[in-house]
Design a protein around this motif. Structure first.
Motif, PDB file in Angstrom:
ATOM      1  N   SER A 209       0.820  -1.206   0.000  1.00  0.00           N
ATOM      2  CA  SER A 209       0.000   0.000   0.000  1.00  0.00           C
ATOM      3  C   SER A 209       0.856   1.259   0.000  1.00  0.00           C
ATOM      4  O   SER A 209       0.584   2.213  -0.737  1.00  0.00           O
ATOM      5  CB  SER A 209      -0.919   0.022   1.225  1.00  0.00           C
ATOM      6  OG  SER A 209      -1.817  -1.043   1.175  1.00  0.00           O
ATOM      7  N   VAL A 210       1.899   1.256   0.805  1.00  0.00           N
ATOM      8  CA  VAL A 210       2.794   2.419   0.838  1.00  0.00           C
ATOM      9  C   VAL A 210       3.497   2.578  -0.507  1.00  0.00           C
ATOM     10  O   VAL A 210       3.628   3.694  -1.024  1.00  0.00           O
ATOM     11  CB  VAL A 210       3.813   2.281   1.997  1.00  0.00           C
ATOM     12  CG1 VAL A 210       4.899   3.322   1.896  1.00  0.00           C
ATOM     13  CG2 VAL A 210       3.101   2.387   3.329  1.00  0.00           C
ATOM     14  N   GLY A 211       3.928   1.477  -1.078  1.00  0.00           N
ATOM     15  CA  GLY A 211       4.571   1.543  -2.388  1.00  0.00           C
ATOM     16  C   GLY A 211       3.636   2.072  -3.452  1.00  0.00           C
ATOM     17  O   GLY A 211       4.030   2.898  -4.280  1.00  0.00           O
TER      18      GLY A 211
ATOM     19  N   THR B 299       4.244   9.873  -6.802  1.00  0.00           N
ATOM     20  CA  THR B 299       5.177  10.904  -6.349  1.00  0.00           C
ATOM     21  C   THR B 299       6.586  10.595  -6.812  1.00  0.00           C
ATOM     22  O   THR B 299       7.303  11.474  -7.285  1.00  0.00           O
ATOM     23  CB  THR B 299       5.144  11.009  -4.812  1.00  0.00           C
ATOM     24  OG1 THR B 299       3.800  11.243  -4.399  1.00  0.00           O
ATOM     25  CG2 THR B 299       6.032  12.125  -4.323  1.00  0.00           C
ATOM     26  N   LEU B 300       6.986   9.349  -6.689  1.00  0.00           N
ATOM     27  CA  LEU B 300       8.335   8.967  -7.121  1.00  0.00           C
ATOM     28  C   LEU B 300       8.495   9.110  -8.619  1.00  0.00           C
ATOM     29  O   LEU B 300       9.548   9.533  -9.103  1.00  0.00           O
ATOM     30  CB  LEU B 300       8.643   7.544  -6.677  1.00  0.00           C
ATOM     31  CG  LEU B 300       8.746   7.326  -5.162  1.00  0.00           C
ATOM     32  CD1 LEU B 300       8.927   5.852  -4.866  1.00  0.00           C
ATOM     33  CD2 LEU B 300       9.882   8.133  -4.586  1.00  0.00           C
TER      34      LEU B 300
ATOM     35  N   TRP C   4      10.746  12.009 -13.147  1.00  0.00           N
ATOM     36  CA  TRP C   4      10.575  12.714 -14.411  1.00  0.00           C
ATOM     37  C   TRP C   4      11.067  14.151 -14.294  1.00  0.00           C
ATOM     38  O   TRP C   4      11.719  14.659 -15.184  1.00  0.00           O
ATOM     39  CB  TRP C   4       9.116  12.706 -14.830  1.00  0.00           C
ATOM     40  CG  TRP C   4       8.665  11.402 -15.400  1.00  0.00           C
ATOM     41  CD1 TRP C   4       9.434  10.349 -15.762  1.00  0.00           C
ATOM     42  CD2 TRP C   4       7.330  11.030 -15.666  1.00  0.00           C
ATOM     43  NE1 TRP C   4       8.670   9.336 -16.235  1.00  0.00           N
ATOM     44  CE2 TRP C   4       7.370   9.715 -16.197  1.00  0.00           C
ATOM     45  CE3 TRP C   4       6.103  11.658 -15.533  1.00  0.00           C
ATOM     46  CZ2 TRP C   4       6.226   9.041 -16.574  1.00  0.00           C
ATOM     47  CZ3 TRP C   4       4.961  10.981 -15.911  1.00  0.00           C
ATOM     48  CH2 TRP C   4       5.017   9.683 -16.423  1.00  0.00           C
ATOM     49  N   SER C   5      10.731  14.784 -13.190  1.00  0.00           N
ATOM     50  CA  SER C   5      11.165  16.174 -13.046  1.00  0.00           C
ATOM     51  C   SER C   5      12.675  16.243 -12.932  1.00  0.00           C
ATOM     52  O   SER C   5      13.312  17.147 -13.458  1.00  0.00           O
ATOM     53  CB  SER C   5      10.501  16.832 -11.838  1.00  0.00           C
ATOM     54  OG  SER C   5      10.944  16.228 -10.646  1.00  0.00           O
ATOM     55  N   ARG C   6      13.287  15.277 -12.263  1.00  0.00           N
ATOM     56  CA  ARG C   6      14.743  15.264 -12.157  1.00  0.00           C
ATOM     57  C   ARG C   6      15.355  14.999 -13.526  1.00  0.00           C
ATOM     58  O   ARG C   6      16.307  15.648 -13.919  1.00  0.00           O
ATOM     59  CB  ARG C   6      15.195  14.190 -11.171  1.00  0.00           C
ATOM     60  CG  ARG C   6      16.710  14.193 -10.966  1.00  0.00           C
ATOM     61  CD  ARG C   6      17.153  13.174  -9.950  1.00  0.00           C
ATOM     62  NE  ARG C   6      16.601  13.525  -8.652  1.00  0.00           N
ATOM     63  CZ  ARG C   6      16.305  12.660  -7.705  1.00  0.00           C
ATOM     64  NH1 ARG C   6      16.513  11.371  -7.900  1.00  0.00           N
ATOM     65  NH2 ARG C   6      15.816  13.050  -6.557  1.00  0.00           N
ATOM     66  N   GLN C   7      14.765  14.066 -14.278  1.00  0.00           N
ATOM     67  CA  GLN C   7      15.294  13.786 -15.611  1.00  0.00           C
ATOM     68  C   GLN C   7      15.102  14.982 -16.528  1.00  0.00           C
ATOM     69  O   GLN C   7      16.000  15.348 -17.271  1.00  0.00           O
ATOM     70  CB  GLN C   7      14.612  12.549 -16.200  1.00  0.00           C
ATOM     71  CG  GLN C   7      15.055  11.257 -15.557  1.00  0.00           C
ATOM     72  CD  GLN C   7      14.268  10.068 -16.070  1.00  0.00           C
ATOM     73  OE1 GLN C   7      13.267  10.223 -16.754  1.00  0.00           O
ATOM     74  NE2 GLN C   7      14.707   8.875 -15.706  1.00  0.00           N
ATOM     75  N   SER C   8      13.945  15.608 -16.467  1.00  0.00           N
ATOM     76  CA  SER C   8      13.712  16.773 -17.314  1.00  0.00           C
ATOM     77  C   SER C   8      14.607  17.925 -16.879  1.00  0.00           C
ATOM     78  O   SER C   8      15.115  18.669 -17.710  1.00  0.00           O
ATOM     79  CB  SER C   8      12.241  17.176 -17.281  1.00  0.00           C
ATOM     80  OG  SER C   8      11.882  17.574 -15.972  1.00  0.00           O
TER      81      SER C   8
END
Length: 80
Positions: A48-50, A56-57, A62-66
């Motif tokens: 459930s946590v995963g 979010t992960l 994606w934001s880090r890659q972009s």
């Protein structure tokens, strides 16, 4: 001691031994069941946590890659 008292005390002793045996078996079975339930609940909680953190992960990845891609493009543009 009469035969009646010997038979009665023997049957009572047998009854007590059987009740104690059933108690031990039932206790062990309950302990195993509760341990299995706890392991299953832990697995469910981890899943459930995963699942809750996956969006979010993915967004952060994606934001880090972009961000890295834009930074790379910016550096490449400035070097020209």
């Amino acid at each position: 001691m009469t035969l009646y008292r010997q038979l009665l005390s023997g049957m009572l002793l047998l009854l007590i031994v059987l009740i104690f045996g059933v108690f031990v078996v039932q206790f062990q079975t309950t302990k195993d069941f509760l341990q299995l339930q706890q392991e299953n609940e832990l697995d469910n909680t981890i899943n459930s946590v995963g699942m809750a953190l996956t969006p979010t992960l993915i967004k952060k990845t994606w934001s880090r890659q972009s961000h890295l891609s834009m930074r790379h493009l910016t550096v490449a543009f400035i070097k020209q």
